[in-house]
Design an enzyme around this catalytic site. Sequence first.
Site: not given
Ligand code: PHE
Length: 335
Positions: A152, A166, A192, A206, A249, A303
């Site tokens: 990230w 995120h 980022r 996002q 996830v 998600a």
């Molecule tokens: N938060 C992750 C990202 O920014 C994206 C993501 C969100 C993946 C929700 C899975 C579920 O890279």
Amino acid sequence: MIDSAQIAAVIEAAESLAALEEARVRLLGKKGEISSLMKEIGAMAPADRATFGQKVNALRDEAQSRLDARKAILETRAEEERLAAGWIDVTAPNPASRHIGRFHPITLLLEEVIDHFTGLGFSVASGPEIEDEFHNFDALNIPKDHPARDVWDTFYTTEREIPRTHTSSVQIRTLMSQKPPLRIIAPGRVFRNETIDATHHASFNQVEGLLVDKHVSVAHLKHTLETLVAKIMGRPVPVRFRPAFYPFVEPGLDLDAQCVFCEGRGCSVCKHQGWIELIPGGLVHPRVFEFCGLDPHEWQGFAFGMGFDRMVMMRYGIDDIRRLYDGKLQLVRQF
Ligand code: PHE
């Protein structure tokens, strides 16, 4: 002989300064009614002259003070009329420079996406842009010193706070504050440490999605994202899932959409793949439920977290992400 009531009537009848001057001449002018009375004195018996003179003087004084009072009133009225006629509304818009404001394309598409999801029973959630490690990482099953954190490109403040990398942090805030079943989307800015170029920015948007219920499967996620892509592109677009890894996830998936520019034949935009990687997602990891105090045997969820700027660029044919953020009006004036 003119009396007090007649004098008053003549003066009060004057509705302008000019009319008042006429009244003055008529009463007090050399040949005016009061002055003429004085001339009658000569023809009077000497015994009557003093009382008569006093009466006439009293009438003259009364006329003069009534004239003065009426003049003051008429002058004020004239001043008010002048002001009313020449009054300037300094807050009135200038008709020569009437620019009509426009919404930014990110706002326009976001409104559509919010509309789409609220129609499916989702509500809009939000969280702070400056986060802590717990909400941005730990509770999302991204342990300290784990290589997964490197993905990230995180900024840190001197107090070791995190401009969120995120919107998944809003998943945690929602799970800890709302009772499932629940459905939310969370649009917002993320940060980022990226080198800025045509497709990357250090700050972008996002839209996170989270649904928690009993018996939730990948099929629900797929259908939700399929209809979302169709909504954004204005027509049904074939989509597919590929396995991907995100610590929060399981399974983790990336949704690809068939390239809308070449319809799958292969072109420079899709790097001759025929598909464009669009939306990461998956089923909520049992550990995430545990971190948030929910029983993973009772609850399931999906998600996703889409990079929203890329959606805006595809939808409106904008080929450089920097155009979305340079603040120039040429862009918004096209919408
Ligand atoms: N938060 C992750 C990202 O920014 C994206 C993501 C969100 C993946 C929700 C899975 C579920 O890279």
